[in-house]
Design an enzyme around this catalytic site. Structure first.
Site, mmCIF file in Angstrom:
data_model
loop_
_atom_site.group_PDB
_atom_site.id
_atom_site.type_symbol
_atom_site.label_atom_id
_atom_site.label_comp_id
_atom_site.label_asym_id
_atom_site.label_seq_id
_atom_site.Cartn_x
_atom_site.Cartn_y
_atom_site.Cartn_z
ATOM 1 N N TYR A 1 0.848 -1.191 0.000
ATOM 2 C CA TYR A 1 0.000 0.000 0.000
ATOM 3 C C TYR A 1 0.882 1.239 0.000
ATOM 4 C CZ TYR A 1 -3.470 3.446 1.486
ATOM 5 O OH TYR A 1 -4.288 4.541 1.563
ATOM 6 N N LYS B 1 3.939 9.004 8.954
ATOM 7 C CA LYS B 1 3.640 8.431 10.275
ATOM 8 C C LYS B 1 4.582 8.948 11.374
ATOM 9 C CE LYS B 1 0.800 4.881 8.367
ATOM 10 N NZ LYS B 1 0.924 4.163 7.124
ATOM 11 N N ASP C 1 9.270 2.711 0.113
ATOM 12 C CA ASP C 1 8.204 3.383 0.846
ATOM 13 C C ASP C 1 8.346 2.996 2.318
ATOM 14 O OD1 ASP C 1 5.962 4.410 1.978
ATOM 15 O OD2 ASP C 1 4.544 3.473 0.597
HETATM 16 C C1 PLP Z 1 0.272 4.669 5.764
HETATM 17 C C2 PLP Z 1 1.039 4.408 4.544
HETATM 18 C C3 PLP Z 1 0.961 5.234 3.414
HETATM 19 C C4 PLP Z 1 -0.038 6.353 3.304
HETATM 20 O O1 PLP Z 1 0.187 7.359 4.223
HETATM 21 P P1 PLP Z 1 -1.028 8.373 4.550
HETATM 22 O O2 PLP Z 1 -0.402 9.351 5.494
HETATM 23 O O3 PLP Z 1 -2.107 7.534 5.152
HETATM 24 O O4 PLP Z 1 -1.439 9.001 3.273
HETATM 25 C C5 PLP Z 1 1.801 4.992 2.361
HETATM 26 N N1 PLP Z 1 2.674 3.981 2.404
HETATM 27 C C6 PLP Z 1 2.776 3.146 3.462
HETATM 28 C C7 PLP Z 1 3.795 2.060 3.433
HETATM 29 C C8 PLP Z 1 1.952 3.322 4.561
HETATM 30 O O5 PLP Z 1 2.035 2.462 5.584
#
Ligand code: PLP
Length: 433
Positions: free
Chosen positions: A144, A267, A239
């Site tokens: 994701y 995060k 990511d």
């Molecule tokens: C949470 C998450 C996102 C998206 O971040 P948001 O602040 O919710 O837009 C993208 N990549 C990873 C790996 C994530 O865990």
């Protein structure tokens, strides 16, 4: 039946907010029932509107590395608030946060701060496309990267399958430049890369997958992808929105010793306020506007409250030498306890953990990719989830989300969690199963 305050709020919420929530997983759809509405958190604990208390293993989906309402973070935000909530102009704290990110994550030579993980990954891909002059990207099934159109692509079957949109509203055109690969399957990635060699701008992945449950990379996989990117001039994007500052001080790239070209963060770097970031090799980052031609902007980017929260968190990360040893110690003890519970009950469930993130998969098989993750018994998970919630343990309300712990989780929380888990597992695997 008398409604709890959470149930009453959820009923009202459903009338004015789609599904009653502002982010889908919060609605408990995959486990059923009504989500508790929360009023406060302190350290490892949460309290809901009905006065129930929980030990928290969600941590706002990752940011709460030091637990809720950490005094240093709260103070930094309070002080910043008195000096104005936003300027839309440069501030010193942005520079200090950027310096700290570059110091903690050596592959990041320059960084741009944005407001969410979604913005970070979306911008990183735009940048990679501009830099390489190519259009296609490879992403992995079950990974994701936020909700930009070209990431919302369902798992296609078979090799070399072109992406199909998995949300209405995503056009085939937006999906057609996204190629899907299987995580931990280097042969499959290689095949894809060879088939589309000159067209692939970037490979983006979660170096430790966290959004299909916690799935670590197999030995050699990240190295193999790095080598492919080098050979074909592809930008490698890690990511690390979830894994950054969670699985090691320098993220998964430090833990596994593989250096990406670009990294996305989120995060933890906001400490609970909306912050994302993308950064990496200077030569690539210099393409970002206004230094370069790749447009990306934000009215509230670098917002002072968010920057002060993020800086307070990263400062503590930088200044606490034994931080990751402590998280590892808690994680190891938790892992040992979970395995002892499973053994005592004669259950074969697959448990994974990397640093301060983990998942108990309701399957006896090894989980290495999306396909194997999907074989979990999600109904059994739902029963376990609710049994844990009744025991006062707040887990992510989905089998396919990793759980997190913080430095505020200690001996007492560990014991309560493990004894609650023994009872919850017994309930999940008894009656009418
Ligand atoms: C949470 C998450 C996102 C998206 O971040 P948001 O602040 O919710 O837009 C993208 N990549 C990873 C790996 C994530 O865990």
């Amino acid at each position: 039946m008398r409604l709890t305050r959470s149930q009453a709020l959820f009923e009202t919420a459903c009338k004015v907010i789609p599904g009653g929530v502002n982010s889908p997983v919060r609605a408990f759809r995959s486990v059923g029932g009504t989500p508790p509405f929360l009023v406060r958190g302190e350290g490892a604990y949460l309290e809901d509107v009905d006065g129930n208390r929980y030990i928290d293993y969600v941590g706002s989906w990752g940011p709460m590395l030091f637990g809720h309402a950490d005094p240093d973070v709260v103070q930094a935000v309070q002080e910043a608030a008195t000096r104005s909530l936003s300027f839309g102009a440069p501030t010193e704290i942005e520079v200090r946060l950027a310096e700290l990110i570059c110091a903690l994550v050596p592959s990041i030579e320059m960084v741009r701060l944005v407001n969410s993980g979604t913005e970070a990954t979306m911008s990183a891909v735009r940048l990679a496309r501009a830099y390489t002059g190519r259009s296609k990207i490879i992403k992995f099934e079950g990974h994701y990267h936020g909700h930009a159109d070209f990431f919302l692509i369902a798992a296609g079957s078979g090799a070399l399958t072109l992406g199909q949109p998995n949300s209405p509203g995503v056009t085939p055109a937006a999906a057609q430049d996204t190629l899907l690969a299987r995580f931990n399957d280097l042969a499959h990635v290689t095949q894809l890369v060879e088939a589309y060699a000159d067209e692939i701008a970037a490979i983006i992945l979660e170096p430790v997958a966290g959004n299909m449950g916690c799935v670590p990379p197999e030995p050699g996989f990240l190295e193999g992808v790095r080598a492919l990117c080098d050979r074909y001039g592809i930008v490698l994007i890690f990511d690390e929105v979830m894994t950054g500052f969670r699985v090691a001080r320098g993220g998964a790239q430090e833990r596994y010793g593989v250096r990406p070209d670009l990294t996305t963060l989120g995060k933890i770097i906001g400490g609970g306020l909306p912050v994302g970031a993308y950064g990496g090799r200077r030569e690539i980052m210099e393409w970002v506007a206004p230094q370069g031609p790749v447009y990306q902007a934000g009215t509230l980017s670098g917002n002072p409250l968010a920057m002060h929260a993020g800086y307070a968190v990263l400062r503590k990360i930088a200044d606490t030498p034994d931080l990751y040893d402590r998280l590892e110690a808690f994680g190891a003890a938790l892992e040992e306890g979970v395995r002892a519970n499973l053994k005592a009950l004669g259950l074969e469930l697959y448990f994974t953990r990397v640093g301060a993130m983990a998942t108990l998969f309701f399957t006896g098989e090894r989980v290495v990719d999306y396909e194997t993750a999907r074989r979990c018994d999600t109904q059994r998970f739902a029963r376990y989830f609710h049994a844990m919630l009744e025991e006062g343990i707040y887990l992510p309300p989905s089998q396919f989300e990793a759980f997190f712990f913080s430095t505020a989780h200690g001996e007492r929380e560990l014991e309560r969690t493990l004894s609650a888990q023994r009872r919850a597992l017994m309930r999940a695997f008894s009656d009418g199963a």
